[in-house]
Scaffold this motif. Structure first.
Motif, short mmCIF file in Angstrom:
data_model
loop_
_atom_site.label_atom_id
_atom_site.label_comp_id
_atom_site.label_asym_id
_atom_site.label_seq_id
_atom_site.Cartn_x
_atom_site.Cartn_y
_atom_site.Cartn_z
N LEU A 98 0.87 -1.16 -0.21
CA LEU A 98 0.11 -0.13 -0.04
C LEU A 98 0.92 1.36 0.02
CD1 LEU A 98 -2.71 1.53 0.32
CD2 LEU A 98 -2.48 1.38 2.84
N PHE A 99 1.94 1.31 0.96
CA PHE A 99 2.68 2.49 1.00
C PHE A 99 3.72 2.64 -0.27
CE2 PHE A 99 2.12 2.63 5.50
CZ PHE A 99 1.91 3.86 5.87
N PHE A 100 4.03 1.51 -1.07
CA PHE A 100 4.65 1.70 -2.26
C PHE A 100 3.75 2.35 -3.37
CE2 PHE A 100 5.82 -0.50 -6.46
CZ PHE A 100 7.23 0.10 -6.45
N ILE A 101 2.42 1.79 -3.51
CA ILE A 101 1.49 2.21 -4.54
C ILE A 101 1.37 3.64 -4.28
CG2 ILE A 101 -0.82 2.10 -5.06
CD1 ILE A 101 -0.67 -0.90 -4.77
N LEU A 102 1.03 4.12 -2.86
CA LEU A 102 0.96 5.66 -2.32
C LEU A 102 2.35 6.43 -3.08
CD1 LEU A 102 -0.57 5.38 1.09
CD2 LEU A 102 -1.57 6.36 -1.15
N ALA A 103 3.62 5.68 -2.84
CA ALA A 103 4.78 6.52 -3.22
C ALA A 103 4.71 6.72 -4.65
CB ALA A 103 5.97 5.60 -2.71
N LEU A 104 4.26 5.64 -5.25
CA LEU A 104 4.04 5.86 -6.86
C LEU A 104 3.28 6.91 -7.25
CD1 LEU A 104 4.46 2.08 -7.99
CD2 LEU A 104 6.00 3.89 -8.05
N VAL A 105 2.25 6.96 -6.50
CA VAL A 105 1.13 8.05 -7.12
C VAL A 105 1.55 9.31 -6.77
CG1 VAL A 105 -1.17 8.88 -6.53
CG2 VAL A 105 -0.84 6.37 -6.88
N PHE A 106 2.10 9.54 -5.48
CA PHE A 106 2.78 10.81 -5.18
C PHE A 106 3.86 11.19 -5.93
CE2 PHE A 106 0.68 10.02 -0.98
CZ PHE A 106 -0.29 10.99 -1.05
N ALA A 107 4.66 10.26 -6.52
CA ALA A 107 5.80 10.83 -7.21
C ALA A 107 5.34 11.08 -8.87
CB ALA A 107 6.73 9.50 -7.48
N VAL A 108 4.16 10.62 -9.23
CA VAL A 108 3.64 10.80 -10.38
C VAL A 108 2.99 12.52 -10.52
CG1 VAL A 108 1.76 10.42 -12.16
CG2 VAL A 108 3.27 8.72 -11.35
N LEU A 109 2.31 12.63 -9.13
CA LEU A 109 1.93 13.86 -8.95
C LEU A 109 2.91 14.89 -8.64
CD1 LEU A 109 -1.31 12.91 -6.97
CD2 LEU A 109 -1.45 13.57 -9.16
N GLY A 110 3.94 14.54 -8.63
CA GLY A 110 5.00 15.70 -8.27
C GLY A 110 5.52 16.01 -6.70
N ALA A 111 4.66 15.04 -5.84
CA ALA A 111 5.13 15.64 -4.44
C ALA A 111 6.13 14.63 -4.03
CB ALA A 111 3.71 15.04 -3.53
N ARG A 112 7.41 14.97 -4.19
CA ARG A 112 8.57 14.17 -4.06
C ARG A 112 8.74 13.88 -2.33
NH1 ARG A 112 9.11 12.21 -8.54
NH2 ARG A 112 9.54 13.74 -10.41
N GLY A 113 8.42 14.85 -1.75
CA GLY A 113 8.77 14.71 -0.18
C GLY A 113 7.91 13.48 0.39
N ILE A 114 6.53 13.55 0.06
CA ILE A 114 5.66 12.40 0.41
C ILE A 114 5.84 11.26 -0.06
CG2 ILE A 114 3.05 11.93 0.63
CD1 ILE A 114 2.46 14.98 0.52
N ALA A 115 6.37 11.09 -1.26
CA ALA A 115 6.72 10.09 -1.91
C ALA A 115 7.84 9.23 -1.44
CB ALA A 115 6.94 10.21 -3.59
N GLY A 116 8.88 10.15 -0.87
CA GLY A 116 9.91 9.66 -0.46
C GLY A 116 9.69 9.03 1.09
#
Length: 52
Positions: A11-29
């Motif tokens: 779940l956290f991996f999928i969230l990281a991918l979604v946030f990375a696509v949306l441009g939220a690098r901090g939350i994705a990390g």
């Protein structure tokens, strides 16, 4: 819906991918590091369970 450490890690991996696509690098990390630690904990507990 999501059970156990491995499910939460996915779940956290999928969230990281979604946030990375949306441009939220901090939350994705942060999400990716949480997923990494959950997978590590899962592997350690699985090895301990197999040895006992």
């Amino acid at each position: 819906m999501v059970n156990g450490l491995l499910g939460l890690a996915i779940l956290f991996f999928i969230l990281a991918l979604v946030f990375a696509v949306l441009g939220a690098r901090g939350i994705a990390g942060i999400s990716m590091s949480i997923a990494k630690w959950l997978v590590i904990i899962f592997i350690v507990l699985a090895i301990i369970a197999l040895l006992l």
